[in-house]
Design a protein around this motif. Structure first.
Motif, PDB file in Angstrom:
ATOM      1  N   ARG A 213      15.071  35.121  15.753  1.00 19.42           N
ATOM      2  CA  ARG A 213      16.576  34.801  15.523  1.00 19.42           C
ATOM      3  C   ARG A 213      17.236  35.127  17.029  1.00 19.42           C
ATOM      4  NH1 ARG A 213      19.190  37.755  10.699  1.00 19.42           N
ATOM      5  NH2 ARG A 213      20.852  36.239  11.232  1.00 19.42           N
ATOM      6  N   LEU A 214      17.136  36.145  17.499  1.00 25.39           N
ATOM      7  CA  LEU A 214      17.572  36.338  18.744  1.00 25.39           C
ATOM      8  C   LEU A 214      17.318  35.170  19.746  1.00 25.39           C
ATOM      9  CD1 LEU A 214      17.421  40.058  19.277  1.00 25.39           C
ATOM     10  CD2 LEU A 214      19.492  38.868  18.656  1.00 25.39           C
ATOM     11  N   ALA A 269      17.921  27.534   8.920  1.00 25.72           N
ATOM     12  CA  ALA A 269      16.578  27.195   8.617  1.00 25.72           C
ATOM     13  C   ALA A 269      15.747  28.270   8.816  1.00 25.72           C
ATOM     14  CB  ALA A 269      16.126  25.869   9.521  1.00 25.72           C
ATOM     15  N   LEU A 270      15.700  29.021   9.908  1.00 25.73           N
ATOM     16  CA  LEU A 270      14.947  30.141  10.396  1.00 25.73           C
ATOM     17  C   LEU A 270      15.233  31.180   9.288  1.00 25.73           C
ATOM     18  CD1 LEU A 270      12.910  31.355  12.223  1.00 25.73           C
ATOM     19  CD2 LEU A 270      14.671  32.241  13.525  1.00 25.73           C
ATOM     20  N   LEU A 271      16.495  31.376   8.666  1.00 23.73           N
ATOM     21  CA  LEU A 271      16.540  32.393   7.625  1.00 23.73           C
ATOM     22  C   LEU A 271      15.686  32.076   6.404  1.00 23.73           C
ATOM     23  CD1 LEU A 271      20.281  33.473   7.825  1.00 23.73           C
ATOM     24  CD2 LEU A 271      18.313  34.737   8.093  1.00 23.73           C
ATOM     25  N   ALA A 272      15.583  30.499   6.099  1.00 21.36           N
ATOM     26  CA  ALA A 272      15.069  30.256   4.945  1.00 21.36           C
ATOM     27  C   ALA A 272      13.431  30.439   5.111  1.00 21.36           C
ATOM     28  CB  ALA A 272      15.158  28.633   4.663  1.00 21.36           C
ATOM     29  N   VAL A 273      12.929  30.337   6.143  1.00 22.81           N
ATOM     30  CA  VAL A 273      11.703  30.328   6.308  1.00 22.81           C
ATOM     31  C   VAL A 273      11.158  32.056   6.507  1.00 22.81           C
ATOM     32  CG1 VAL A 273       9.688  30.472   8.294  1.00 22.81           C
ATOM     33  CG2 VAL A 273      11.232  28.435   8.081  1.00 22.81           C
ATOM     34  N   GLU A 274      12.184  32.750   6.970  1.00 23.13           N
ATOM     35  CA  GLU A 274      11.828  34.331   6.890  1.00 23.13           C
ATOM     36  C   GLU A 274      12.053  34.686   5.410  1.00 23.13           C
ATOM     37  OE1 GLU A 274      14.547  38.168   8.336  1.00 23.13           O
ATOM     38  OE2 GLU A 274      15.105  36.203   8.913  1.00 23.13           O
ATOM     39  N   LYS A 275      12.818  34.278   4.543  1.00 20.75           N
ATOM     40  CA  LYS A 275      12.997  34.568   3.193  1.00 20.75           C
ATOM     41  C   LYS A 275      11.650  34.285   2.400  1.00 20.75           C
ATOM     42  CE  LYS A 275      17.927  34.771   2.635  1.00 20.75           C
ATOM     43  NZ  LYS A 275      19.301  34.349   2.319  1.00 20.75           N
ATOM     44  N   GLY A 281      14.780  40.403  -0.326  1.00 18.40           N
ATOM     45  CA  GLY A 281      14.884  41.947  -0.257  1.00 18.40           C
ATOM     46  C   GLY A 281      14.757  42.512   1.056  1.00 18.40           C
ATOM     47  N   ARG A 282      13.728  41.969   1.753  1.00 19.53           N
ATOM     48  CA  ARG A 282      13.158  42.379   3.064  1.00 19.53           C
ATOM     49  C   ARG A 282      13.901  41.341   4.117  1.00 19.53           C
ATOM     50  NH1 ARG A 282       7.016  43.132   3.451  1.00 19.53           N
ATOM     51  NH2 ARG A 282       7.493  44.189   5.365  1.00 19.53           N
ATOM     52  N   SER A 283      14.412  40.522   3.888  1.00 14.73           N
ATOM     53  CA  SER A 283      14.984  39.750   5.113  1.00 14.73           C
ATOM     54  C   SER A 283      16.040  40.567   5.942  1.00 14.73           C
ATOM     55  CB  SER A 283      15.912  38.853   4.205  1.00 14.73           C
ATOM     56  OG  SER A 283      16.688  37.916   5.408  1.00 14.73           O
ATOM     57  N   THR A 284      15.656  40.366   7.112  1.00 12.10           N
ATOM     58  CA  THR A 284      16.562  40.917   8.348  1.00 12.10           C
ATOM     59  C   THR A 284      17.953  40.315   8.684  1.00 12.10           C
ATOM     60  OG1 THR A 284      15.842  39.357  10.028  1.00 12.10           O
ATOM     61  CG2 THR A 284      14.576  41.403   9.783  1.00 12.10           C
TER      62      THR A 284
END
Length: 285
Positions: A213-214, A269-275, A281-284
């Protein structure tokens, strides 16, 4: 009349259903609050801009209309994209995707190697911290000297600047793998590939996504900055420079709006892939 107690199975099945409905309701409430804040900010901006009537601070309605005219009023066969969108927006996204992809692959690979070796981590950590602390735009002139102007220079500057957050976070995540799990892997006689797949990468995934994400934000910044330099023939950064040279402030604001929307959509989109990989619960985020 005695009431017959509900079967234990029905009580157990209703609890997860109630929790799911409560989570959906909370998500809808959160989205509604975001929408209300956005509408209030846009309404305040519109009112203030119309009250002052300054050419330097146009209302959001005019900015959105200008962005639509420039990039999204094309024919249906091109997905409503105009010639300007095909010639400027798509090349910028291509450079950013190439640089971010190289940074992600190189950062994760090198981070795992460095993180799993105590000696390599001790030797490389000062260099990694130094490289991460250097402002990314300061490296662009170096790549101009080495590679000259053009797409290779832009992609290289994006990749080199975006690789460090991924590398450092991956190394930290791989380094902090639970020793008990490693002992179990040794008892089960897992080979190095199986340890990497089933232990190290899953343990490091939260830190990896934090680094990605950074790096995504840095890639967007470096994409625009590299296109502001002389010798660039297309791109969103080139559109900004060209509009500024012609004192076309409405196009400048439209390009800024486009960059903000692209950054938001890419991050979502990156958050959706991360979830998808980590679970909510463990998403950053």
């Amino acid at each position: 009349m005695k009431r017959t107690p509900a079967p234990a199975g029905s009580r157990d099945s209703s609890a997860p259903r109630g929790a799911a409905m409560k989570a959906v309701g909370g998500t809808r409430h959160h989205l509604l609050l975001r929408l209300v804040v956005l509408v209030l900010v846009l309404a305040l901006w519109q009112f203030t801009a119309q009250a002052h009537g300054s050419v330097y601070f146009p209302p959001p309605g005019r900015i959105a209309h200008r962005a639509y005219e420039l990039w999204f009023s094309g024919p249906v066969r091109r997905a409503f994209l105009t010639e300007a969108a095909v010639g400027d927006v798509l090349p910028s996204l291509g450079r950013m995707a190439a640089g971010f992809g190289i940074a992600a692959v190189a950062g994760i690979g090198a981070g795992v190697v460095v993180g799993r070796s105590r000696r390599a981590y001790a030797l490389c950590n000062p260099v990694l911290q130094f490289a991460r602390a250097v402002p990314p735009p300061a490296l662009v002139p170096v790549f101009v000297v080495v590679l000259d102007f053009g797409t290779p220079m832009q992609v290289a500057s994006i990749a080199f600047s975006a690789v460090w957050p991924v590398l450092v976070n991956t190394a930290e995540g791989a380094r902090n793998t639970d020793p008990l799990r490693l002992d179990v892997a040794a008892v089960l006689r897992l080979n190095p590939v199986e340890r990497l797949r089933f232990l190290i990468l899953p343990s490091a995934l939260p830190r990896i996504f934090a680094g990605l994400r950074l790096s995504l934000s840095l890639s967007l910044i470096l994409m625009v900055f590299s296109e502001l330099l002389p010798g660039t023939a297309n791109g969103i950064g080139y559109t900004l420079t060209d509009a500024q040279s012609r004192s076309d402030l409405l196009t400048v604001w439209a390009a800024l709006l486009l960059l903000g929307v692209l950054g938001y959509l890419l991050n979502a989109a990156l958050l959706a892939v991360e979830k998808r990989f980590l679970g909510r619960g463990r998403s950053t985020a």
